[in-house]
Design a protein around this motif. Structure first.
Motif, mmCIF file in Angstrom:
data_model
loop_
_atom_site.group_PDB
_atom_site.id
_atom_site.type_symbol
_atom_site.label_atom_id
_atom_site.label_comp_id
_atom_site.label_asym_id
_atom_site.label_seq_id
_atom_site.Cartn_x
_atom_site.Cartn_y
_atom_site.Cartn_z
ATOM 1 N N CYS A 14 0.873 -1.174 0.078
ATOM 2 C CA CYS A 14 0.048 -0.035 -0.081
ATOM 3 C C CYS A 14 0.902 1.204 -0.014
ATOM 4 N N VAL A 15 1.027 1.927 -1.125
ATOM 5 C CA VAL A 15 1.698 3.175 -1.296
ATOM 6 C C VAL A 15 1.090 4.313 -0.569
ATOM 7 N N CYS A 16 -0.103 4.313 -0.362
ATOM 8 C CA CYS A 16 -0.748 5.669 0.128
ATOM 9 C C CYS A 16 -0.430 5.408 1.583
ATOM 10 N N HIS A 17 -0.235 4.356 2.387
ATOM 11 C CA HIS A 17 0.201 4.219 4.000
ATOM 12 C C HIS A 17 1.422 3.662 3.992
ATOM 13 N N ALA A 54 -5.481 -0.024 2.116
ATOM 14 C CA ALA A 54 -6.626 0.030 1.171
ATOM 15 C C ALA A 54 -7.869 0.936 1.759
ATOM 16 N N THR A 55 -7.293 1.837 2.339
ATOM 17 C CA THR A 55 -8.343 2.883 3.053
ATOM 18 C C THR A 55 -8.386 4.228 2.614
ATOM 19 N N CYS A 56 -7.651 4.395 1.260
ATOM 20 C CA CYS A 56 -7.405 5.689 0.790
ATOM 21 C C CYS A 56 -7.765 5.441 -0.760
ATOM 22 N N CYS A 57 -6.854 5.229 -1.646
ATOM 23 C CA CYS A 57 -7.203 5.187 -3.207
ATOM 24 C C CYS A 57 -7.774 3.834 -3.358
ATOM 25 N N GLY A 58 -7.441 2.867 -2.722
ATOM 26 C CA GLY A 58 -7.918 1.697 -3.062
ATOM 27 C C GLY A 58 -7.268 0.556 -3.933
ATOM 28 N N CYS A 59 -6.236 1.298 -4.587
ATOM 29 C CA CYS A 59 -5.521 0.502 -5.548
ATOM 30 C C CYS A 59 -4.991 -0.721 -5.065
ATOM 31 N N CYS A 60 -4.487 -0.726 -3.823
ATOM 32 C CA CYS A 60 -3.677 -2.170 -3.227
ATOM 33 C C CYS A 60 -4.930 -3.041 -2.620
HETATM 34 S S1 FES Z 1 -2.159 2.186 -2.181
HETATM 35 FE FE1 FES Z 1 -3.189 1.474 -0.777
HETATM 36 S S2 FES Z 1 -4.961 2.965 -0.497
HETATM 37 FE FE2 FES Z 1 -3.793 3.660 -1.795
#
Ligand code: FES
Length: 76
Positions: A4-7, A35-41
């Motif tokens: 998860c890049v976002c976190h 998976a609680t930000c953009c959801g890509c992961c």
């Molecule tokens: S990459 Fe995980 S929430 Fe965006």
């Protein structure tokens, strides 16, 4: 490997969370924010958690109601 890049959550962190008892994708989300930000992961993270929890289940000791073998004392 970063999952998860976002976190900034990597595979090792997810593995440790599963080993600590977070046994579902939702529990991992709550613990690590995966998976609680953009959801890509989400798909990758969900698959990893499923794989890890399946492995963890196979290694857990099984509670037994009876001993595997009864050892009797030799007759005196
Ligand atoms: S990459 Fe995980 S929430 Fe965006």
């Amino acid at each position: 490997m970063i999952i998860c890049v976002c976190h900034n959550v990597n595979e090792r962190a997810i593995r440790k969370a599963v080993e600590a008892g977070h046994g579902s994708f939702e529990a991992i989300q709550m613990e690590l924010g995966v998976a609680t930000c953009c959801g890509c992961c989400a798909d990758h993270a969900r698959n990893l958690v499923s794989e890890l929890t399946a492995t963890a289940c196979a290694c857990r000791p099984v509670a037994r109601s009876q001993p595997l073998m009864q050892i009797s004392e030799p007759a005196a």
